[in-house]
Design a protein around this motif. Structure first.
Motif, short mmCIF file in Angstrom:
data_model
loop_
_atom_site.label_atom_id
_atom_site.label_comp_id
_atom_site.label_asym_id
_atom_site.label_seq_id
_atom_site.Cartn_x
_atom_site.Cartn_y
_atom_site.Cartn_z
N THR A 1 -4.29 -4.64 0.52
CA THR A 1 -4.41 -4.27 -0.88
C THR A 1 -5.43 -5.21 -1.51
O THR A 1 -5.63 -6.33 -1.04
CB THR A 1 -3.06 -4.39 -1.62
OG1 THR A 1 -2.60 -5.74 -1.54
CG2 THR A 1 -2.02 -3.46 -1.01
N HIS B 1 -6.61 1.10 -1.66
CA HIS B 1 -5.93 0.28 -0.66
C HIS B 1 -6.46 0.67 0.71
O HIS B 1 -6.86 1.82 0.91
CB HIS B 1 -4.41 0.51 -0.68
CG HIS B 1 -3.78 0.36 -2.02
ND1 HIS B 1 -3.51 -0.86 -2.58
CD2 HIS B 1 -3.38 1.28 -2.93
CE1 HIS B 1 -2.95 -0.68 -3.77
NE2 HIS B 1 -2.87 0.61 -4.00
N LYS C 1 -7.56 2.96 10.28
CA LYS C 1 -7.51 2.33 8.95
C LYS C 1 -8.70 2.81 8.12
O LYS C 1 -9.80 2.96 8.63
CB LYS C 1 -7.56 0.81 9.09
CG LYS C 1 -6.43 0.23 9.87
CD LYS C 1 -6.63 -1.25 10.09
CE LYS C 1 -5.56 -1.77 11.04
NZ LYS C 1 -5.79 -3.18 11.39
N VAL D 1 -5.36 1.73 4.16
CA VAL D 1 -4.14 2.30 4.73
C VAL D 1 -4.43 2.94 6.08
O VAL D 1 -5.58 3.21 6.42
CB VAL D 1 -3.50 3.34 3.77
CG1 VAL D 1 -3.12 2.72 2.44
CG2 VAL D 1 -4.42 4.53 3.57
N LYS E 1 2.98 -4.89 -0.83
CA LYS E 1 2.95 -3.65 -0.05
C LYS E 1 2.35 -3.85 1.34
O LYS E 1 2.60 -3.04 2.24
CB LYS E 1 2.11 -2.60 -0.78
CG LYS E 1 2.65 -2.18 -2.12
CD LYS E 1 1.68 -1.22 -2.80
CE LYS E 1 2.12 -0.86 -4.18
NZ LYS E 1 1.13 0.00 -4.86
N GLU E 2 1.56 -4.90 1.54
CA GLU E 2 0.86 -5.09 2.80
C GLU E 2 1.83 -5.17 3.96
O GLU E 2 2.85 -5.87 3.91
CB GLU E 2 -0.02 -6.33 2.75
CG GLU E 2 -1.24 -6.15 1.88
CD GLU E 2 -2.18 -7.33 1.87
OE1 GLU E 2 -1.87 -8.39 2.47
OE2 GLU E 2 -3.25 -7.22 1.23
N HIS F 1 -0.31 -6.06 -5.92
CA HIS F 1 0.07 -5.08 -4.90
C HIS F 1 0.26 -5.71 -3.52
O HIS F 1 0.56 -5.01 -2.56
CB HIS F 1 -0.97 -3.96 -4.80
CG HIS F 1 -1.01 -3.06 -5.98
ND1 HIS F 1 0.03 -2.21 -6.31
CD2 HIS F 1 -1.97 -2.87 -6.92
CE1 HIS F 1 -0.29 -1.55 -7.40
NE2 HIS F 1 -1.48 -1.92 -7.80
N LYS G 1 0.78 3.46 6.19
CA LYS G 1 1.06 2.03 6.19
C LYS G 1 -0.01 1.33 5.38
O LYS G 1 -1.20 1.61 5.54
CB LYS G 1 1.08 1.49 7.62
CG LYS G 1 1.36 0.00 7.68
CD LYS G 1 1.42 -0.48 9.11
CE LYS G 1 1.71 -1.97 9.17
NZ LYS G 1 1.73 -2.45 10.56
N TYR G 2 0.42 0.43 4.50
CA TYR G 2 -0.52 -0.39 3.74
C TYR G 2 -1.02 -1.52 4.64
O TYR G 2 -0.26 -2.40 5.03
CB TYR G 2 0.15 -1.01 2.51
CG TYR G 2 0.40 -0.03 1.40
CD1 TYR G 2 -0.60 0.31 0.50
CD2 TYR G 2 1.66 0.55 1.23
CE1 TYR G 2 -0.37 1.20 -0.54
CE2 TYR G 2 1.90 1.45 0.20
CZ TYR G 2 0.89 1.76 -0.68
OH TYR G 2 1.12 2.64 -1.70
#
Length: 110
Positions: A82, A61, A51, A63, A90-91, A87, A78-79
Motif C-alpha cells: 500500500t 495499491h 502483482k 495487489v 492491509k499489507e 492502509h 491479496k494486498y
C-alpha cells in the motif's frame, strides 16, 4: 485457533475447498467487486496471480488476484503493498469476495 469439532471455516463456493478460518477474519466491511468482502490475515489453498498496481475504492495499491488452488475460481485479491501509511495494516492480507466463499464446519484446517 480452536481446532475442535465445530470450528468455522470459509470454503470456495464452487469446489468447497477450505480457504480460511473464521478466526483469521480481520474485517467484514470491505467491498469486493459488486458486493461485500472479508479481509483475512491468513488464507490457504490459494494461488496468487501476478502483482500489479490497481486503483481500488481506497486508492492505488499493489495487489495480486487470488484463485482457489483446486478449481481455479477467482476469489479475491491479496494486498502486496500500500502506498499510504493509514492502509499499511492491509499489507500481506487477503480480501475474499463474500459471493465466492461459503461457510463450513470442519474439525481440521491444515
Amino acid at each position: 485457533m480452536d481446532d475442535s469439532i465445530g470450528s468455522r471455516f470459509y470454503c470456495c463456493f464452487r469446489c468447497r475447498k477450505i480457504i480460511a478460518a473464521h478466526d483469521h477474519t480481520v474485517d467484514k466491511s470491505f467491498l469486493a467487486w459488486r458486493g461485500r468482502g472479508f479481509l483475512f490475515s491468513h488464507v490457504v489453498n490459494v494461488v496468487e496471480g501476478p502483482k500489479a498496481d490497481r486503483l481500488l475504492i481506497s486508492g492505488t495499491h499493489m495487489v495480486a488476484d487470488v484463485f482457489c488452488g483446486d478449481c481455479g475460481e477467482k476469489l479475491g485479491w491479496k494486498y502486496e503493498k500500500t502506498y499510504e501509511q493509514h492502509h499499511k495494516y492491509k499489507e500481506g492480507k487477503t480480501v475474499l469476495a463474500k459471493s465466492k466463499i461459503t461457510k463450513a464446519f470442519d474439525s481440521t484446517f491444515y
